[in-house]
Design a protein around this motif. Structure first.
Motif, PDB file in Angstrom:
ATOM      1  N   VAL A 341       2.192 -17.342 -30.085  1.00  0.00           N
ATOM      2  CA  VAL A 341       1.600 -16.184 -30.759  1.00  0.00           C
ATOM      3  C   VAL A 341       0.129 -16.401 -31.110  1.00  0.00           C
ATOM      4  O   VAL A 341      -0.597 -15.432 -31.347  1.00  0.00           O
ATOM      5  CB  VAL A 341       2.372 -15.818 -32.042  1.00  0.00           C
ATOM      6  CG1 VAL A 341       3.766 -15.339 -31.714  1.00  0.00           C
ATOM      7  CG2 VAL A 341       2.410 -16.980 -33.013  1.00  0.00           C
ATOM      8  N   ALA A 342      -0.326 -17.650 -31.133  1.00  0.00           N
ATOM      9  CA  ALA A 342      -1.719 -17.905 -31.511  1.00  0.00           C
ATOM     10  C   ALA A 342      -2.249 -19.110 -30.763  1.00  0.00           C
ATOM     11  O   ALA A 342      -1.585 -20.149 -30.682  1.00  0.00           O
ATOM     12  CB  ALA A 342      -1.825 -18.132 -33.021  1.00  0.00           C
ATOM     13  N   ILE A 343      -3.469 -18.953 -30.245  1.00  0.00           N
ATOM     14  CA  ILE A 343      -4.093 -20.069 -29.534  1.00  0.00           C
ATOM     15  C   ILE A 343      -5.604 -20.038 -29.769  1.00  0.00           C
ATOM     16  O   ILE A 343      -6.223 -18.968 -29.800  1.00  0.00           O
ATOM     17  CB  ILE A 343      -3.766 -20.032 -28.021  1.00  0.00           C
ATOM     18  CG1 ILE A 343      -4.243 -21.320 -27.343  1.00  0.00           C
ATOM     19  CG2 ILE A 343      -4.342 -18.806 -27.350  1.00  0.00           C
ATOM     20  CD1 ILE A 343      -3.661 -21.518 -25.964  1.00  0.00           C
ATOM     21  N   ASP A 344      -6.182 -21.202 -29.976  1.00  0.00           N
ATOM     22  CA  ASP A 344      -7.614 -21.340 -30.231  1.00  0.00           C
ATOM     23  C   ASP A 344      -8.192 -22.342 -29.233  1.00  0.00           C
ATOM     24  O   ASP A 344      -7.829 -23.522 -29.251  1.00  0.00           O
ATOM     25  CB  ASP A 344      -7.839 -21.837 -31.664  1.00  0.00           C
ATOM     26  CG  ASP A 344      -9.321 -21.929 -32.033  1.00  0.00           C
ATOM     27  OD1 ASP A 344     -10.182 -21.756 -31.139  1.00  0.00           O
ATOM     28  OD2 ASP A 344      -9.614 -22.174 -33.218  1.00  0.00           O
ATOM     29  N   VAL A 345      -9.051 -21.830 -28.352  1.00  0.00           N
ATOM     30  CA  VAL A 345      -9.749 -22.703 -27.389  1.00  0.00           C
ATOM     31  C   VAL A 345     -11.258 -22.553 -27.560  1.00  0.00           C
ATOM     32  O   VAL A 345     -12.028 -22.712 -26.607  1.00  0.00           O
ATOM     33  CB  VAL A 345      -9.326 -22.405 -25.932  1.00  0.00           C
ATOM     34  CG1 VAL A 345      -7.918 -22.875 -25.676  1.00  0.00           C
ATOM     35  CG2 VAL A 345      -9.469 -20.918 -25.608  1.00  0.00           C
ATOM     36  N   GLY A 346     -11.677 -22.248 -28.779  1.00  0.00           N
ATOM     37  CA  GLY A 346     -13.097 -22.085 -29.052  1.00  0.00           C
ATOM     38  C   GLY A 346     -13.903 -23.311 -28.660  1.00  0.00           C
ATOM     39  O   GLY A 346     -13.470 -24.449 -28.847  1.00  0.00           O
ATOM     40  N   CYS A 347     -15.079 -23.080 -28.106  1.00  0.00           N
ATOM     41  CA  CYS A 347     -16.019 -24.142 -27.728  1.00  0.00           C
ATOM     42  C   CYS A 347     -15.520 -25.020 -26.580  1.00  0.00           C
ATOM     43  O   CYS A 347     -16.095 -26.084 -26.322  1.00  0.00           O
ATOM     44  CB  CYS A 347     -16.389 -25.012 -28.919  1.00  0.00           C
ATOM     45  SG  CYS A 347     -17.141 -24.088 -30.280  1.00  0.00           S
ATOM     46  N   CYS A 348     -14.439 -24.597 -25.904  1.00  0.00           N
ATOM     47  CA  CYS A 348     -14.003 -25.296 -24.691  1.00  0.00           C
ATOM     48  C   CYS A 348     -14.810 -24.683 -23.537  1.00  0.00           C
ATOM     49  O   CYS A 348     -14.413 -23.658 -22.964  1.00  0.00           O
ATOM     50  CB  CYS A 348     -12.499 -25.124 -24.479  1.00  0.00           C
ATOM     51  SG  CYS A 348     -11.497 -25.899 -25.764  1.00  0.00           S
TER      52      CYS A 348
END
Length: 438
Positions: A341-348
């Motif tokens: 339900v939630a995923i964070d790939v910021g700054c990848c």
């Protein structure tokens, strides 16, 4: 004796206690009606109280008369109070059945010293059956006061002393020794804590399930391994920013806790790498939440293994600043993890539009997607996201140079009305609507 008729009192109580009044009936028209306090014993009045739901109804119960107030007070289990030994003694006399006390202070409005060791002395001596105690941000307490909790609260199951900056191993070791039923311990921000406390927990608190120790920089792999040796049922572990912890400690927890482990947070644990992720994939089939943001040695291969092994359990994954992660990881997660339900790939910065092309499978479950500062992402990728993830509630595209509000409007992208799209702002600013998932 304080008495009341079976009819409801005619004052402000009537507005607050309509449901209380429904258990009463008016006195007979002949005038010789029985008094409820003469008819019903305490146990039956307590049975009435237990059938009331909202807090306002239970408060209205206590407004009827002194006897009802006494019964209501004896049944109250949770207290949120302000500091002061005299106040706490009065609370103990009025609410002898209290099992949970919250004396936490606001981090932005902490009145120093606020809660002090004298308060903890009263709690330890007056609330012997206490099970839950919250003392967040109580900067005035020390090892002396906390040690008294260990001496006086043998039934304590949950203790939160997050950001109580004076505490060290000495006081909390006494808690571990005296509170052997402890299941939850939160020591986030207690920078004086070392491996010695984890060793004490492993010897005494064998039922421990939840440990929050983010920012405890004195903790190492040796301490985490010692904890795992004694506490075999860890479900929630947060050792974010414990930069001396690496693969040996995480692997030991994964192997010992195994299917019990539901959430592990390793934010900015720079020594954590692929070995930890492989171990979690192999041993922890019920893992729901994983935070590995800032763990820059983690690569696609271990994430793919995790996506396959935890396909039926993983719900939230934060891996911002994992610079080796590519489209391969993201595609594997989105196609395999049914409950994500939630995923964070910021700054990848290796993430591109390809990660979201041909979005099928179980993408409709996704509610939060953070792709801030993914510099290769374009409007085409955002369009694929919107088409694939119909349940999306939050999309973070800050600092994506090719994705702006204007460029999305020019491309004719229609964002769902229920989806909050974050185009602007500092990456240092967090949004509660998204952070609650991680």
């Amino acid at each position: 004796m304080s008495c009341c008729w079976l009819a409801a009192p005619r004052d402000s109580r009537e507005e607050k206690g309509e449901r209380v009044n429904s258990v009463m009936s008016a006195p007979p028209s002949g005038g010789g009606g029985a008094l409820i306090n003469e008819v019903l014993p305490d146990d039956e009045l307590r049975a009435v109280l237990t059938r009331l739901g909202p807090e306002v109804e239970r408060d209205a119960f206590g407004l009827v008369c002194r006897r009802w107030l006494r019964i209501q007070s004896s049944e109250r289990r949770r207290l949120r109070a302000r500091a002061g030994p005299d106040m706490l003694r009065r609370l103990a006399a009025r609410f002898p059945g209290a099992l949970e006390i919250d004396l936490s202070q606001s981090p932005s409005r902490s009145f120093y010293p606020g809660v002090i060791d004298d308060d903890l002395d009263v709690i330890a001596g007056s609330f012997r059956n206490l099970r839950v105690l919250a003392l967040q941000n109580c900067k005035g307490i020390s090892d002396v006061g906390v040690a008294k909790l260990g001496d006086g609260l043998p039934s304590l199951q949950s203790l939160d002393v997050a950001r109580c900056i004076k505490l060290s191993d000495k006081g909390l070791n006494a808690v571990a020794l005296g509170c052997q039923k402890l299941r939850q311990l939160h020591i986030t921000g207690c920078r004086l804590i070392t491996d010695n406390l984890l060793l004490a927990l492993s010897k005494s608190c064998l039922q421990l399930e939840n440990l929050g120790a983010a920012g405890c920089n004195g903790i190492t792999d040796a301490g985490i391994s010692a904890l795992a040796d004694g506490c075999h049922h860890i479900k929630f572990l947060d050792i974010s920013k414990c930069n001396k912890v690496g693969d040996p400690g995480v692997c030991k927890v994964a192997e010992v806790s195994s299917s019990h482990l539901v959430s592990i947070k390793l934010l900015d644990c720079s020594k954590v790498g692929d070995r930890s992720i492989y171990s979690l994939a192999k041993c922890c089939s019920n893992l729901e939440t994983l935070v590995i943001g800032g763990c820059r040695n983690i690569s696609d291969a271990s994430i793919q293994a995790l996506a396959l092994a935890c396909s039926s359990s993983l719900r939230s994954l934060r891996m911002d600043w994992c610079l080796k992660i590519t489209d391969t990881s993201l595609r594997s997660l989105l196609s395999n993890c049914k409950l994500l339900v939630a995923i964070d790939v910021g700054c990848c910065d290796q993430i591109t539009d390809v990660a979201f092309q041909d979005g099928k499978g179980n993408g409709f479950q996704l509610k939060v997607l953070k792709i801030s500062s993914c510099v290769r992402l374009t409007v085409a990728g955002v369009s694929s996201v919107i088409k694939s993830f119909k349940a999306l509630e939050y999309l973070d595209v800050r600092s994506c140079p090719q994705v702006t509000r204007d460029s999305c409007e020019q491309a004719g992208i229609q964002f769902p009305s229920a989806c909050k799209v974050n185009f602007y702002g500092s990456l240092l600013e967090s949004d509660p609507s998204a952070e609650r998932f991680f």
